[in-house]
Write a protein that holds these residues in place. Structure first.
Motif, PDB file in Angstrom:
ATOM      1  N   TYR A  73     -59.442 -29.878  51.724  1.00 29.76           N
ATOM      2  CA  TYR A  73     -59.335 -30.061  50.340  1.00 29.76           C
ATOM      3  C   TYR A  73     -60.646 -29.758  49.610  1.00 29.76           C
ATOM      4  CZ  TYR A  73     -61.373 -34.659  51.271  1.00 29.76           C
ATOM      5  OH  TYR A  73     -62.095 -35.420  51.792  1.00 29.76           O
ATOM      6  N   THR A  74     -60.381 -29.583  48.446  1.00 33.15           N
ATOM      7  CA  THR A  74     -61.628 -29.564  47.523  1.00 33.15           C
ATOM      8  C   THR A  74     -61.561 -30.506  46.262  1.00 33.15           C
ATOM      9  OG1 THR A  74     -61.682 -26.966  47.972  1.00 33.15           O
ATOM     10  CG2 THR A  74     -62.919 -27.912  46.073  1.00 33.15           C
ATOM     11  N   ASP A  75     -62.423 -31.135  46.009  1.00 32.63           N
ATOM     12  CA  ASP A  75     -62.876 -32.215  45.225  1.00 32.63           C
ATOM     13  C   ASP A  75     -63.528 -31.398  43.826  1.00 32.63           C
ATOM     14  OD1 ASP A  75     -61.142 -34.219  46.237  1.00 32.63           O
ATOM     15  OD2 ASP A  75     -63.226 -35.189  46.946  1.00 32.63           O
ATOM     16  N   TYR A  76     -62.953 -31.752  42.741  1.00 35.57           N
ATOM     17  CA  TYR A  76     -63.563 -31.342  41.646  1.00 35.57           C
ATOM     18  C   TYR A  76     -64.056 -32.552  40.862  1.00 35.57           C
ATOM     19  CZ  TYR A  76     -61.213 -26.854  42.487  1.00 35.57           C
ATOM     20  OH  TYR A  76     -60.745 -25.700  43.147  1.00 35.57           O
ATOM     21  N   ILE A  77     -65.231 -32.363  40.635  1.00 34.61           N
ATOM     22  CA  ILE A  77     -66.130 -33.430  39.945  1.00 34.61           C
ATOM     23  C   ILE A  77     -66.377 -33.260  38.718  1.00 34.61           C
ATOM     24  CG2 ILE A  77     -68.267 -34.748  40.341  1.00 34.61           C
ATOM     25  CD1 ILE A  77     -66.413 -34.791  42.862  1.00 34.61           C
ATOM     26  N   ASN A  78     -66.156 -34.291  37.737  1.00 36.57           N
ATOM     27  CA  ASN A  78     -66.652 -34.323  36.482  1.00 36.57           C
ATOM     28  C   ASN A  78     -68.175 -34.729  36.396  1.00 36.57           C
ATOM     29  OD1 ASN A  78     -67.279 -34.846  33.756  1.00 36.57           O
ATOM     30  ND2 ASN A  78     -65.507 -35.802  33.341  1.00 36.57           N
ATOM     31  N   GLU A  79     -68.704 -33.521  35.726  1.00 35.31           N
ATOM     32  CA  GLU A  79     -70.247 -33.575  35.820  1.00 35.31           C
ATOM     33  C   GLU A  79     -70.586 -34.885  34.911  1.00 35.31           C
ATOM     34  OE1 GLU A  79     -73.197 -30.372  36.062  1.00 35.31           O
ATOM     35  OE2 GLU A  79     -71.448 -29.233  35.699  1.00 35.31           O
ATOM     36  N   LEU A  80     -69.662 -35.064  33.994  1.00 33.66           N
ATOM     37  CA  LEU A  80     -70.232 -36.028  32.668  1.00 33.66           C
ATOM     38  C   LEU A  80     -70.140 -37.396  33.421  1.00 33.66           C
ATOM     39  CD1 LEU A  80     -68.234 -34.589  29.676  1.00 33.66           C
ATOM     40  CD2 LEU A  80     -70.673 -34.221  30.407  1.00 33.66           C
ATOM     41  N   THR A  81     -69.200 -37.619  34.440  1.00 30.23           N
ATOM     42  CA  THR A  81     -68.784 -39.178  34.762  1.00 30.23           C
ATOM     43  C   THR A  81     -69.132 -39.349  36.306  1.00 30.23           C
ATOM     44  OG1 THR A  81     -66.578 -38.720  35.488  1.00 30.23           O
ATOM     45  CG2 THR A  81     -66.954 -39.544  33.096  1.00 30.23           C
ATOM     46  N   GLY A  82     -69.221 -38.048  36.968  1.00 28.47           N
ATOM     47  CA  GLY A  82     -69.546 -38.035  38.420  1.00 28.47           C
ATOM     48  C   GLY A  82     -68.235 -38.395  39.049  1.00 28.47           C
ATOM     49  N   GLY A  83     -67.069 -38.682  38.747  1.00 31.16           N
ATOM     50  CA  GLY A  83     -65.923 -38.981  39.289  1.00 31.16           C
ATOM     51  C   GLY A  83     -65.154 -37.696  39.522  1.00 31.16           C
TER      52      GLY A  83
END
Length: 177
Positions: A54-64
């Motif tokens: 799988y690939t996780d997509y990270i929100n740069e603003l929150t780190g989540g």
């Protein structure tokens, strides 16, 4: 109705790749034509399913993680070692050929993958079915004995409408017409 748990191993078979969608009735018929494994050395039976890729997509603003994309299923594998086996088992599961009538065995010239159906019946009576498994046999030392190690990975079945693997309630298979 809940399935009984899939605990341990009671019986194992190998045979032709399944060519039609598997049902309780067709599984029962297939078992009658398959070869039953008569010996699985203690503590060598296993069933594993790898985690998917799988690939996780990270929100740069929150780190989540805001999205996860599953890109490939994990491999499902059945493995066991036959402590006692026939020359026919060796040829069927490892390739190569018999020497003479039943004098011995000679290895294949190149690495061999055998495609076949593999079925395990658990101690609780349920069935694990690999409709088209890539089977690799090898010499596998277990407690001073060189057994026939078998590793079977569930593959996509080339036949329309046939899934790679199935789980069955054993009572339904036994009761099938």
């Amino acid at each position: 109705m809940a399935l009984k748990p899939f605990i341990g191993i009671k019986r194992i078979w190998y045979g032709d790749v399944f060519t039609a969608a598997v049902t309780a009735a067709t599984l029962k018929e297939w078992l009658e034509t398959a070869t039953e494994v008569k010996n699985s050395h203690q503590d060598t039976w296993s069933y594993t399913e790898d985690d998917p890729t799988y690939t996780d997509y990270i929100n740069e603003l929150t780190g989540g993680v805001y999205y996860r994309d599953v890109t490939a299923k994990g491999a499902k594998t059945i493995a066991f070692t036959m402590g006692e086996y026939e020359l026919d088992d060796l040829v069927a599961l490892r390739g190569g050929e018999k020497v003479g009538t039943d004098e011995g065995w000679s290895s294949p010239d190149s690495p061999t993958i055998m495609n076949m159906g593999i079925v395990g019946q658990t101690k609780t009576g349920n069935y694990i079915v690999f409709s088209n498994a890539a089977v690799i046999g090898k010499g596998d030392q277990q407690e001073k004995n060189i057994g026939l190690g078998v590793s079977a990975v569930a593959m996509d079945n080339p036949n329309e409408g046939v899934k790679s693997d199935y789980l069955f309630d054993g009572t339904k298979v036994d009761a099938a017409a």
